[in-house]
Design an enzyme around this catalytic site. Structure first.
Site, PDB file in Angstrom:
ATOM      1  N   GLU A 147       0.814  -1.222   0.000  1.00 15.95           N
ATOM      2  CA  GLU A 147       0.000   0.000   0.000  1.00 15.95           C
ATOM      3  C   GLU A 147       0.846   1.270   0.000  1.00 15.95           C
ATOM      4  O   GLU A 147       0.813   2.061   0.957  1.00 15.95           O
ATOM      5  CB  GLU A 147      -0.954   0.022   1.194  1.00 15.95           C
ATOM      6  CG  GLU A 147      -2.080  -0.965   1.052  1.00 15.95           C
ATOM      7  CD  GLU A 147      -3.225  -0.696   2.024  1.00 15.95           C
ATOM      8  OE1 GLU A 147      -2.995  -0.040   3.044  1.00 15.95           O
ATOM      9  OE2 GLU A 147      -4.344  -1.143   1.738  1.00 15.95           O
ATOM     10  N   GLU A 302      -6.474  -7.948  -0.892  1.00 13.20           N
ATOM     11  CA  GLU A 302      -6.904  -7.974   0.514  1.00 13.20           C
ATOM     12  C   GLU A 302      -8.353  -7.550   0.598  1.00 13.20           C
ATOM     13  O   GLU A 302      -8.787  -6.633  -0.103  1.00 13.20           O
ATOM     14  CB  GLU A 302      -6.131  -6.941   1.353  1.00 13.20           C
ATOM     15  CG  GLU A 302      -4.689  -7.207   1.596  1.00 13.20           C
ATOM     16  CD  GLU A 302      -4.070  -6.085   2.449  1.00 13.20           C
ATOM     17  OE1 GLU A 302      -4.803  -5.412   3.198  1.00 13.20           O
ATOM     18  OE2 GLU A 302      -2.861  -5.886   2.346  1.00 13.20           O
ATOM     19  N   LYS A 351      -4.853  -6.723  16.397  1.00 13.60           N
ATOM     20  CA  LYS A 351      -5.429  -7.959  16.962  1.00 13.60           C
ATOM     21  C   LYS A 351      -6.949  -7.980  16.901  1.00 13.60           C
ATOM     22  O   LYS A 351      -7.560  -9.039  16.963  1.00 13.60           O
ATOM     23  CB  LYS A 351      -4.937  -8.194  18.383  1.00 13.60           C
ATOM     24  CG  LYS A 351      -5.340  -7.146  19.396  1.00 13.60           C
ATOM     25  CD  LYS A 351      -4.831  -7.540  20.773  1.00 13.60           C
ATOM     26  CE  LYS A 351      -5.092  -6.446  21.791  1.00 13.60           C
ATOM     27  NZ  LYS A 351      -4.393  -5.183  21.486  1.00 13.60           N
TER      28      LYS A 351
HETATM   29  C1  GLA Z   1      -4.287  -2.558   4.816  1.00 12.33           C
HETATM   30  C2  GLA Z   1      -2.915  -3.176   4.922  1.00 12.33           C
HETATM   31  C3  GLA Z   1      -2.893  -4.450   5.708  1.00 12.33           C
HETATM   32  C4  GLA Z   1      -3.782  -4.365   6.920  1.00 12.33           C
HETATM   33  C5  GLA Z   1      -5.170  -3.988   6.490  1.00 12.33           C
HETATM   34  C6  GLA Z   1      -6.160  -3.949   7.613  1.00 12.33           C
HETATM   35  O1  GLA Z   1      -4.972  -2.938   3.719  1.00 12.33           O
HETATM   36  O2  GLA Z   1      -2.345  -3.411   3.668  1.00 12.33           O
HETATM   37  O3  GLA Z   1      -1.560  -4.720   6.077  1.00 12.33           O
HETATM   38  O4  GLA Z   1      -3.299  -3.405   7.792  1.00 12.33           O
HETATM   39  O5  GLA Z   1      -5.133  -2.713   5.908  1.00 12.33           O
HETATM   40  O6  GLA Z   1      -7.446  -3.633   7.172  1.00 12.33           O
END
Ligand code: GLA
Ligand code: ZN
Length: 691
Positions: A147, A302, A351
């Site tokens: 990201e 994701e 967590k």
């Molecule tokens: C982002 C990050 C992940 C995680 C998610 C949680 O997309 O890339 O590492 O922190 O958010 O929603």
């Protein structure tokens, strides 16, 4: 990327667990049909505990274990969170905020993207990793960083300043040219030496918009060059392994199209808020943006198995919702369904973020839903590689975006390392504009009719589409006028909105009538603009006898006060001193038509207007019961029709004539399709032989 199955998996952090848990992970992954996991994304500190030590043992063990179990690896390059020793060793690593304050260590993404020490360390780590894992059976995809720009989108440190000066020298050649383009005669800002040009940090008051824009362009390119630092190493050592980086999905942070020729597959992270009524539309828009970047299937890298932990209130995905949204991503062009993360963490910052294996373990509802989805996806290999054939494109332009947006318009976000490119940085007509909001407004009108839309950067070739919409194209660059005129001449429908064609690429105003370069194609000139107060409105009065329209509609946010030159007026403003001025116009130009909408119309107008332009171009619409979404993916002669019920009730959908087979249930359908709440059907039309 040659993978002939829907990819199903997650970010996997075995380093957070003792090795005996790994075996349980593998058992559950097999049970859920997981076929790929992303590893090592935040593992830099473990892989390189000090400057001269690299330790790959634990990663080797898990890579081998995964390979033995036919689970592929998308290998993270681990560069999104640098180790503490690196941060402490060099004083240029941490980024500097707009206020001049250096960020404090204690989280991820604290690095400056232009830091030479960070970049050098990145090159070294990535080289070690590539040499070590070259040829490994499990390695199928590289996952660069994580990201980009999520937390460190803007930096104002001295390294960035020096690089910015060099970037400007290359761009403008001479200070005279820079001073001219930036209009530095204003407020005596004139620069007499390159070294005088600082980064556009917070100053005493309004700042120079041309400088702000160039700085944003410079940082945007810096993200790309940083990405290329890794790509170059990987291409040399593992030329056969495809490369991606997972985008956060916020296009305002950098111009994603810079990456286009150096990404083997686009991947992104989708986190719609289940509490937000518009969640599915917003997700659909973003999936469409990602698909359109390369014009081919993307990866959902994701999403949350259930709740996240970073909205103010984090509700669960209701039973069936995770499945539904997974299929929505596939419907819009994803060839994968991946999650953050595999196993919910026991400790650490996240967590309370859901995992595919929740804290409760494999008996949990969430894991059961995950495992069932994983099983279903194994039936969908025919869909892999299929695409969406859109006749409509919405144009998006980062430069226009960066000169339009405001803190209120973007939802009141106020991360203090971000500059908002409007009223808080330079004087501006209104804080109520939202570039993305305007894109969404147009996208939604097509979405309601189940008409697929590509969302493409404005500089892409759009000649193949039938309808092209350019919302809020405040800034227009050389070449755009010609592209639009050719498009309309050849029969295309072009739509421009208010506050478009006001400035050139250096934010210099087009004189003698706004819409500037679009004057000929639109047949209008704008003399004045008048932003409306918060909750203020005007009326769109349609001329008498227009089929498919009401007599009038409401509008808000902004009114351009225009003169029609060659165009036909379809509607006028109803109120105020400019009542009677053109509000919606239609200009015949060559074989096509160009429309201009001088305000922000309500949703009813948008619906009727979009129905009209679609009908004129013979583009099919699908009117379906409230809450049902329909998207078609196609490949060779096969069409895969997705029906997704986002509504709260069971519904019946009328199918067009023919026999269909549902790929998920293997049942046949004719005329009526019943969809339960959160229900999904993927139908393939059968031929006369029933195959
Ligand atoms: C982002 C990050 C992940 C995680 C998610 C949680 O997309 O890339 O590492 O922190 O958010 O929603
Ligand atoms: Zn910096």
């Amino acid at each position: 990327m040659k993978i002939n199955k829907i990819i199903f998996g997650a970010d996997y952090f075995p380093e957070q667990w003792p090795e005996d848990v790994w075996h349980d992970d593998i058992r559950l992954m097999k049970q859920a049909n997981v076929n790929m996991v992303s590893l090592a994304i935040f593992a830099w500190a473990l892989l390189q505990p000090d400057k001269n030590t690299f330790t790959f043992d634990w990663l080797d063990n898990i890579m081998d274990l995964l390979a033995d179990n036919d689970i592929d690896v998308c290998l993270g390059t681990a560069t999104a969170a640098q180790p503490n020793w690196l941060t402490q060793k060099y004083d240029d690593i941490l980024f500097v905020r707009e206020s001049g304050q250096r960020v404090v260590p204690g989280s991820r993404q604290t690095y400056c993207i232009n830091s030479p020490s960070y970049r050098k360390a990145v090159r070294r780590l990535v080289k070690e990793m590539a040499l070590h894992y070259k040829g490994h059976r499990a390695l199928k995809l590289w996952h660069i960083n994580n990201e980009y720009a999520n937390k460190n989108s803007m930096c104002f440190c001295k390294n960035c300043e020096h690089r910015f000066q060099a970037w400007l020298k290359k761009k403008y050649g001479t200070l005279d040219s820079l001073n001219d383009c930036w209009g530095t005669v204003f407020w005596g800002e004139k620069y007499f030496a390159w070294e005088q040009i600082n980064t556009p940090m917070a100053s005493a008051g309004g700042r120079n918009g041309a400088k702000l824009l160039d700085y944003k362009r410079f940082l945007s390119e810096s993200f790309y060059t940083l990405y290329m630092e890794e790509v170059n190493v990987l291409r040399e050592i593992t030329p056969d392994v495809p490369i991606t980086t997972n985008f956060e999905g916020d296009w305002s942070k950098f111009d994603h199209s810079l990456f286009k020729d150096d990404l083997d597959v686009v991947s992104w992270n989708s986190y719609p808020n289940p509490l937000e009524p518009n969640a599915r539309r917003r997700a659909a828009l973003r999936h469409s943006m990602m698909r359109s970047l390369l014009g081919k299937p993307f990866m959902l890298m994701e999403q949350a198995p259930s709740q996240v932990d970073w909205y103010p209130i984090n509700v669960n995905k209701r039973p069936g919702q995770m499945r539904l949204w997974s299929y929505q991503a596939i419907a819009h062009g994803s060839d994968s369904v991946m999650f953050f993360q595999w196993r919910a963490s026991k400790r650490g910052t996240e967590k309370y973020h859901s995992g595919m294996v929740p804290h409760y373990g494999e008996e949990a509802r969430v894991f059961r839903e995950i495992a069932s989805l994983g099983g279903e996806l194994t039936k969908l290999q025919d869909i892999v590689g299929s695409t969406i054939d859109a006749s409509v494109a919405i144009l998006m332009d980062n430069d226009a975006w960066w000169t339009v947006d405001s803190p209120y318009g973007t939802g009141g976000k106020s991360l203090d390392n971000e500059i908002f490119w409007a009223s808080n940085t330079q004087p501006f007509p209104t804080v109520l504009l939202s570039y993305l909001g305007e894109l969404e407004h147009y996208f939604n009108a097509f979405y309601r009719l189940n008409v697929p839309v590509d969302v493409i950067p404005a500089h892409y070739d759009f000649s193949k589409y039938k309808i092209v919409i350019a919302p809020l194209l405040h800034l227009i660059k050389p070449g755009f006028k010609e592209a639009v005129e050719a498009f309309v001449t050849n029969g295309g429908t072009f739509v421009a909105t208010y506050f478009s064609g006001f400035v050139d690429e250096h934010v210099g105003v087009f004189l003698n009538g706004y819409v500037g370069p679009l004057t000929d194609v639109l047949g209008v000139k704008v003399e004045e603009y008048d932003p409306l107060p918060l909750n203020g409105s005007n009326r769109i009065k349609m001329i008498a006898g227009l089929d498919g329209f009401e007599n009038e509609y409401a509008c808000s946010v902004w009114c351009d006060i225009a003169h029609a030159t060659t165009t036909k007026t379809l509607a006028t403003f109803g109120d105020d001193y400019f009542a009677g001025a053109p509000c919606v116009t239609e200009n015949e130009f060559g074989a096509g038509k160009a429309y201009y909408i001088a305000t922000r119309p309500d949703a009813d107008f948008m619906h009727d207007f979009v129905c009209k332009i679609l009908a004129d171009q013979n583009i099919e619409i699908h009117l379906l019961p409230e809450g049902v979404e329909h998207v078609t993916r196609q490949q060779n002669k096969h069409k895969f029709e997705f029906y997704l019920n986002h509504g709260n009730n069971d519904v019946e959908v009328q199918l067009s004539q023919g026999k269909y087979k549902d790929l998920l249930t293997q049942t046949s359908h004719e005329s009526i399709l019943r969809l339960a709440r959160h229900g999904v059907s993927i139908l393939r039309r059968l031929n006369d032989y029933g195959t």
